[in-house]
Design an enzyme around this catalytic site. Structure first.
Site, PDB file in Angstrom:
ATOM      1  N   GLY A   1     -23.354  17.513  29.610  1.00  0.00           N
ATOM      2  CA  GLY A   1     -24.201  16.437  30.114  1.00  0.00           C
ATOM      3  C   GLY A   1     -24.340  16.509  31.616  1.00  0.00           C
TER       4      GLY A   1
ATOM      5  N   GLY B   1     -16.661   8.707  24.554  1.00  0.00           N
ATOM      6  CA  GLY B   1     -17.066   7.383  25.022  1.00  0.00           C
ATOM      7  C   GLY B   1     -17.925   7.392  26.263  1.00  0.00           C
TER       8      GLY B   1
ATOM      9  N   GLY C   1     -19.724  10.057  29.654  1.00  0.00           N
ATOM     10  CA  GLY C   1     -19.898  11.348  30.311  1.00  0.00           C
ATOM     11  C   GLY C   1     -19.175  11.364  31.646  1.00  0.00           C
ATOM     12  N   GLY C   2     -19.144  12.537  32.260  1.00  0.00           N
ATOM     13  CA  GLY C   2     -18.630  12.658  33.613  1.00  0.00           C
ATOM     14  C   GLY C   2     -17.124  12.645  33.742  1.00  0.00           C
TER      15      GLY C   2
ATOM     16  N   MET D   1     -20.292   8.797  17.118  1.00  0.00           N
ATOM     17  CA  MET D   1     -19.021   8.194  17.541  1.00  0.00           C
ATOM     18  C   MET D   1     -19.073   6.726  17.123  1.00  0.00           C
ATOM     19  SD  MET D   1     -18.834  10.122  21.201  1.00  0.00           S
ATOM     20  CE  MET D   1     -20.597  10.440  21.169  1.00  0.00           C
TER      21      MET D   1
ATOM     22  N   ASP E   1     -17.190  19.787  23.815  1.00  0.00           N
ATOM     23  CA  ASP E   1     -17.919  18.641  24.369  1.00  0.00           C
ATOM     24  C   ASP E   1     -16.997  17.859  25.301  1.00  0.00           C
ATOM     25  OD1 ASP E   1     -19.623  16.512  24.785  1.00  0.00           O
ATOM     26  OD2 ASP E   1     -19.603  15.813  22.702  1.00  0.00           O
ATOM     27  N   GLY E   2     -17.416  17.803  26.580  1.00  0.00           N
ATOM     28  CA  GLY E   2     -16.680  16.993  27.545  1.00  0.00           C
ATOM     29  C   GLY E   2     -16.203  17.804  28.735  1.00  0.00           C
ATOM     30  N   GLY E   3     -16.772  17.525  29.896  1.00  0.00           N
ATOM     31  CA  GLY E   3     -16.344  18.213  31.112  1.00  0.00           C
ATOM     32  C   GLY E   3     -16.691  19.686  31.143  1.00  0.00           C
TER      33      GLY E   3
ATOM     34  N   ASP F   1     -25.699  11.621  21.676  1.00  0.00           N
ATOM     35  CA  ASP F   1     -24.442  10.886  21.522  1.00  0.00           C
ATOM     36  C   ASP F   1     -24.717   9.465  21.041  1.00  0.00           C
ATOM     37  OD1 ASP F   1     -22.339  12.734  22.377  1.00  0.00           O
ATOM     38  OD2 ASP F   1     -23.464  12.747  24.261  1.00  0.00           O
TER      39      ASP F   1
ATOM     40  N   MET G   1     -13.499  17.990  20.957  1.00  0.00           N
ATOM     41  CA  MET G   1     -13.689  17.149  22.152  1.00  0.00           C
ATOM     42  C   MET G   1     -12.708  17.578  23.243  1.00  0.00           C
ATOM     43  SD  MET G   1     -16.177  15.125  21.488  1.00  0.00           S
ATOM     44  CE  MET G   1     -16.075  14.284  23.067  1.00  0.00           C
TER      45      MET G   1
ATOM     46  N   HIS H   1     -28.210  17.612  22.362  1.00  0.00           N
ATOM     47  CA  HIS H   1     -27.041  16.885  21.864  1.00  0.00           C
ATOM     48  C   HIS H   1     -27.267  15.390  22.093  1.00  0.00           C
ATOM     49  CE1 HIS H   1     -22.717  16.542  20.867  1.00  0.00           C
ATOM     50  NE2 HIS H   1     -22.687  15.576  21.783  1.00  0.00           N
TER      51      HIS H   1
ATOM     52  N   SER I   1     -26.317  17.404  26.766  1.00  0.00           N
ATOM     53  CA  SER I   1     -26.065  16.069  26.232  1.00  0.00           C
ATOM     54  C   SER I   1     -26.964  15.074  26.947  1.00  0.00           C
ATOM     55  CB  SER I   1     -24.601  15.685  26.438  1.00  0.00           C
ATOM     56  OG  SER I   1     -24.462  14.299  26.227  1.00  0.00           O
TER      57      SER I   1
ATOM     58  N   MET J   1     -23.126   5.941  19.935  1.00  0.00           N
ATOM     59  CA  MET J   1     -21.901   5.142  20.115  1.00  0.00           C
ATOM     60  C   MET J   1     -22.174   3.705  19.699  1.00  0.00           C
ATOM     61  SD  MET J   1     -20.652   6.543  23.826  1.00  0.00           S
ATOM     62  CE  MET J   1     -20.804   8.285  24.277  1.00  0.00           C
TER      63      MET J   1
ATOM     64  N   HIS K   1     -24.202  13.474  17.360  1.00  0.00           N
ATOM     65  CA  HIS K   1     -22.753  13.276  17.398  1.00  0.00           C
ATOM     66  C   HIS K   1     -22.476  11.794  17.195  1.00  0.00           C
ATOM     67  CE1 HIS K   1     -18.945  13.608  20.205  1.00  0.00           C
ATOM     68  NE2 HIS K   1     -18.620  13.271  18.971  1.00  0.00           N
TER      69      HIS K   1
HETATM   70  C1  DX5 Z   1     -18.698  11.959  25.372  1.00  0.00           C
HETATM   71  C2  DX5 Z   1     -19.888  12.625  24.770  1.00  0.00           C
HETATM   72  C3  DX5 Z   1     -20.345  13.815  25.494  1.00  0.00           C
HETATM   73  C4  DX5 Z   1     -20.745  13.555  26.921  1.00  0.00           C
HETATM   74  C5  DX5 Z   1     -20.379  14.768  27.715  1.00  0.00           C
HETATM   75  O1  DX5 Z   1     -18.220  10.974  24.523  1.00  0.00           O
HETATM   76  O2  DX5 Z   1     -19.607  13.026  23.442  1.00  0.00           O
HETATM   77  O3  DX5 Z   1     -21.375  14.501  24.802  1.00  0.00           O
HETATM   78  O4  DX5 Z   1     -22.100  13.301  27.091  1.00  0.00           O
HETATM   79  O5  DX5 Z   1     -20.665  14.512  29.046  1.00  0.00           O
HETATM   80  P1  DX5 Z   1     -20.135  15.461  30.207  1.00  0.00           P
HETATM   81  O6  DX5 Z   1     -20.718  16.827  29.970  1.00  0.00           O
HETATM   82  O7  DX5 Z   1     -20.646  14.804  31.420  1.00  0.00           O
HETATM   83  O8  DX5 Z   1     -18.639  15.469  30.126  1.00  0.00           O
HETATM   84 ZN    ZN Z   2     -21.093  14.335  22.358  1.00  0.00          ZN
END
Ligand code: DX5
Ligand code: ZN
Length: 237
Positions: free
Chosen positions: A215, A165, A167-168, A86, A193-195, A53, A160, A51, A26, A55, A84
């Site tokens: 990410g 919204g 990363g991290g 959002m 996606d996420g963590g 993102d 998800m 990927h 990501s 927003m 993606h």
């Molecule tokens: C969050 C995004 C993710 C994000 C994941 O809203 O959709 O793609 O970048 O980041 P990590 O891998 O750090 O959780």
């Molecule tokens: Zn994403």
């Protein structure tokens, strides 16, 4: 099933083999000041997709990038671009992201503008008619039954495992049974996606996911190559 989409073999039990696992870094976690270089570096390190993102400050509180940056990425990389969205009213932007070079376009089932089934079906049809692959995502609190009616019109389901919204964030384990449930009726790509890191990625692979979006665990690592290898379930080189 559309002729433009390639099915992966059904995996009704157990995990998808590591050979089929795709890693999608990501770019949200990369150095945006060197976007093209970062895209090239993860490609060199073995990434399968990029990927992206998007927003809008409405569907989620954060603001990121639009079609012009996707077009720049298209020029910078040959990897498939997994976009993606959002955003509220994604239907207003689908053709712009496809024209910019998106290969996969994923919308959220909760997005304003897609609340009615006919609106969502039309959006998914627009993505495929434009020559891209259609994805549908769901927030952590949305049950998988919300997306099941659309399974025959999808190339990808994006589960998800954090609130969209930023990363991290910490991985939400309640995403694991959701992946398992979707794999019971969906034979194509299931992305998470996420963590996602080596450990949570393994749990998601075992549940039936075959696309790992990551990410922080890629871009904040000392070696992109080792991070991608360990997400895949391989030993670091
Ligand atoms: C969050 C995004 C993710 C994000 C994941 O809203 O959709 O793609 O970048 O980041 P990590 O891998 O750090 O959780
Ligand atoms: Zn994403």
């Amino acid at each position: 099933m559309s002729a433009s989409s390639t099915p992966i073999p059904p995996q009704r039990t157990g995990s998808v083999s590591t050979r089929q696992v795709l890693i999608a870094p990501s770019l949200l976690a990369c150095d945006f000041g060197h976007l093209a270089e970062e895209a090239a570096r993860v490609q060199e390190a073995g990434a399968d997709w990029l990927h992206v993102d998007v927003m809008d400050g409405h569907f989620v509180p954060n603001l990121t990038i639009g079609p012009d940056v996707v077009a720049a990425l298209r020029r910078a990389s040959r990897l498939p671009l997994d976009v993606h969205l959002m955003i509220d009213h994604p239907e207003a932007f689908l053709t712009r992201f496809i024209a910019a070079g998106a290969d996969y376009v994923t919308v959220h089932v909760e997005a304003p503008g897609l609340a009615r089934p006919d609106e969502l079906r039309q959006a998914l049809g627009t993505i495929r008619a434009g020559g891209a692959k259609a994805g549908l995502s769901l927030r952590p609190r949305t049950g998988v039954e919300a997306i099941r009616p659309y399974g025959d019109t999808l190339d990808l389901v994006l589960v998800m495992s954090v609130e969209p919204g930023s990363g991290g964030q910490a991985f939400l384990p309640e995403a694991i049974p959701k992946v398992r449930a979707v794999r019971g009726w969906f034979a194509r790509h299931i992305a998470v996606d996420g963590g996602i890191n080596a450990q949570t990625g393994r749990q998601m692979r075992e549940a039936g996911a075959n696309v790992l979006v990551a990410g922080t665990s890629v871009f904040r690592s000392a070696s992109y190559k080792d991070a991608i290898r360990s997400l895949r379930g391989d030993q670091p080189s």
